[in-house]
Scaffold this motif. Structure first.
Motif, PDB file in Angstrom:
ATOM      1  N   HIS A 193     -12.516  32.751  69.890  1.00 31.72           N
ATOM      2  CA  HIS A 193     -12.452  31.996  68.640  1.00 31.72           C
ATOM      3  C   HIS A 193     -13.079  30.830  68.788  1.00 31.72           C
ATOM      4  N   TYR A 194     -13.418  29.957  67.552  1.00 28.02           N
ATOM      5  CA  TYR A 194     -14.181  28.746  67.488  1.00 28.02           C
ATOM      6  C   TYR A 194     -13.973  27.866  68.847  1.00 28.02           C
ATOM      7  N   GLY A 195     -12.901  27.714  68.979  1.00 25.75           N
ATOM      8  CA  GLY A 195     -12.495  26.645  70.160  1.00 25.75           C
ATOM      9  C   GLY A 195     -13.136  27.137  71.425  1.00 25.75           C
ATOM     10  N   HIS A 196     -13.414  28.510  71.701  1.00 31.13           N
ATOM     11  CA  HIS A 196     -13.996  28.938  72.927  1.00 31.13           C
ATOM     12  C   HIS A 196     -15.293  28.465  72.637  1.00 31.13           C
ATOM     13  N   LEU A 197     -15.819  28.771  71.565  1.00 37.40           N
ATOM     14  CA  LEU A 197     -17.177  28.556  71.426  1.00 37.40           C
ATOM     15  C   LEU A 197     -17.625  27.304  71.764  1.00 37.40           C
TER      16      LEU A 197
END
Length: 153
Positions: free
Chosen positions: A15-19
């Motif tokens: 998800h965006y947090g990983h990115l």
């Protein structure tokens, strides 16, 4: 001189947090190594993943901020990885704050704040509500969506 960073995680339901984590690490490093936890290691940690290891590692390999991907198979491999890859920064989410401070003797340990409002755990919890749906509920929802779509056309 090339500055190398390493981070560790399961990276389930990417998800965006990983990115954002990878983006932020690349702001102060030239080379990013990401260690993805194997399914076997996650079992030892008491974690159940939705996406199999082979798929999770393939996703991470294809993120442009990531230069190298390795498997994380145990808690104690961090020191060997730091030494073997000449790591300057070990970067973890701030939920791990203090857990890896002893590695400051070998590299700089950085704990970054997590991205607000998103996590794999939150995604799993929100998806768990769908397990209780039966086919008639799903069909009813699809009919309502079709009616909305027709009204918008």
């Amino acid at each position: 001189m090339k500055k190398t960073a390493i981070t560790y995680g399961t990276f389930d339901l990417f998800h965006y947090g990983h990115l954002r984590l990878f983006q932020r690490i690349k702001e102060f490093s030239d080379y990013l190594i990401v260690a993805v936890s194997t399914d076997e290691f996650n079992q030892l940690k008491g974690k159940k993943t939705i996406i199999p290891f082979e798929n999770r590692i393939e996703i991470v390999k294809n993120i442009r901020y990531v230069d190298k991907v390795i498997a994380e198979e145990s808690w104690d491999q961090k020191l060997n990885d730091i030494k073997n890859y000449n790591v300057n920064f070990l970067v973890m989410g701030d939920d791990w704050k203090g857990k890896f401070d002893e590695l400051n003797n070998y590299c700089e340990v950085i704990y970054l704040p997590r991205t607000d409002g998103i996590s794999s755990s939150l995604l799993k919890n929100s998806l768990s509500g769908f397990r209780n749906l039966d086919i008639s509920s799903i069909n009813s929802a699809l009919e309502i969506l079709q009616q909305i779509r027709n009204q918008l056309s």
